[in-house]
Write an enzyme that holds these catalytic residues in place. Sequence first.
Site, short mmCIF file in Angstrom:
data_model
loop_
_atom_site.label_atom_id
_atom_site.label_comp_id
_atom_site.label_asym_id
_atom_site.label_seq_id
_atom_site.Cartn_x
_atom_site.Cartn_y
_atom_site.Cartn_z
N LYS A 168 29.59 44.08 47.30
CA LYS A 168 30.83 43.34 47.57
C LYS A 168 31.77 44.24 48.38
O LYS A 168 31.86 45.45 48.14
CB LYS A 168 31.46 42.96 46.23
CG LYS A 168 32.72 42.13 46.27
CD LYS A 168 33.14 41.81 44.83
CE LYS A 168 34.40 40.96 44.76
NZ LYS A 168 34.74 40.67 43.33
N SER B 261 35.22 36.08 42.47
CA SER B 261 35.47 36.52 43.83
C SER B 261 34.24 37.13 44.49
O SER B 261 34.19 37.32 45.70
CB SER B 261 36.62 37.54 43.85
OG SER B 261 36.31 38.68 43.06
N SER C 262 34.61 37.36 37.81
CA SER C 262 33.99 37.36 39.13
C SER C 262 32.55 37.83 39.14
O SER C 262 31.82 37.57 40.10
CB SER C 262 34.81 38.24 40.08
OG SER C 262 36.13 37.73 40.21
#
Length: 564
Positions: A70, A144, A168
């Site tokens: 990420k 996210s 997330s």
Amino acid sequence: MNDQTGDLVNSASATQRVKAALARIAEAERPEAWIAVRGAADLLAEAARIDAAVAAGAVLPLAGTVFAAKDNIDVAGLATTAGAPSFAYTPGRDATGVARLRAAGAVCLGKTNLDQFATGLVGTRSPFGAVRAAADPELISGGSSSGSAVVVALGIADFALGTDTAGSGRVPAALNGLVGVKATLGLVPVDGVVPACASYDCLTVFAPDLALAAKAMGVMTGPSAADPASRSWPADTVLAAPPAPRVAIPRPADLAPLDPDFRPLWEAAVDRCEATGAETIELDVQPLLQAALLLYEGALVAERFAAFGAHLDADDTDPTVAAIVRGALKFSGADLVADQQRLRSAQQHAASLLDGFDALLLPTAPLHPTLAEVAADPIGVNARMGTYTNFVNLLDMAAVAIPAGTAGTKGFGVSLIVPAFHDQVAIDLAARILDTQTPLYAPAATELVVFGAHMTGMPLNHQLTGLGARYAGEVRTAPAYRMFALDTKPPKPFVIRADDGASFPGERWQLSPAALGRFLAALPAPMSLGNVELEDGTWATGFVANQAAGQDITAAGGWRAHRR
């Protein structure tokens, strides 16, 4: 039990796996999942070094795998944007978690898209584009850690790193049919991770199966001098779920936010849990769900403003993210202290509420909305997505999210939630529900071999399972012992070394150091723990005595045979 504790090595070479991943990126046509992909030459050069190291005899437990990170996690030489180009910087070193994975032979393909500054559970709050669900481009991916989940679900990466403050690392797993592991706060260092709420941030793993997720988490786990908030496993770590766990589930009233299409999937998941031997008990979980409101609606949002508030006026800042984080400006320092105290009270209440339970089973996300539904109500839909996840880090708990079916193309999952450092319990229960191998994540610090009443199915086995001990297979002593039975209630044996000895079957168990100490303290005389030689020539801790006592039952050939 069916432990998988060996190395997980991809059958392909690192070079072959990188080439396959690059081909799959082009084939999948999901550019919005990525913010940066490393160049082919760079990737292949790293893969060649790994293949050469393996050929030379290096033990690299993740060799032949590729992963994605990420883009709020540092990878040396790649810009970290946190979903905002204006925020970008290029780190000179990997985050500790990334460095440990690469040292274990995994190749990082690149950086994935996310809800900007890791603020959101929908995957649409990014100037790099909304990330669509792997199975249906009309549906959201969840956030996210949106891109990380999708590149695994599409078969591009073997696993991927996300972060998790409010869900997330779990919500995108549910929506895309993956396993998501969120360990106890601090077990995986978060240095090199752009903070969202620094006190509650975690580095997490998405994978298609539990074994690989646990393996990657295990590689990353361990304190780091670069992260002062990192934590070590305690001496009394629980190493296994009990044979017949007590699992809390929400009352029907607590499931009101759940999409009606997901109700049958939830009920089927509860049935599968019960079929493994677990007892499920309904519990009022509203105190937990209410504690979650502190994260965004209370002064704790000040942590987000402290992390990236200076960048909210940039042209590329997502307006929804900016509105949420600017909410911190209405709170004072006194408000923050008051909410921190409220949170301590909530943690104490949660511990009391869940006392006597081994885990809490909840839906991971209550719905799987479309991109259009999120666009129409970006804050409201996002808030619903975190109904069952937001409280976990606030209350210092761990969770494992597992897939639990689909309603059409909508993905559904459930989560096993446990107290801090009971991570292995959640993994074990998840494995039972999935009917898969149970990988070991928690550290097995010491071993005990038993040959009598403490073996599986015997009257005193509960003394081991009650200490969180973990079954680790069958063993036999060297042919150098005699076995004696004590006339106790219940009867129990010990072995003593003798020239005219025999070999006896038994079991190997793993315990934490504190558990072994408590076990030893409870042993009645003349029994004690000492070294026992096994048939393979190794030595292990087991029940011994310095002199014979009771009935000599050597001729029976073992305790089970004697009891029969």
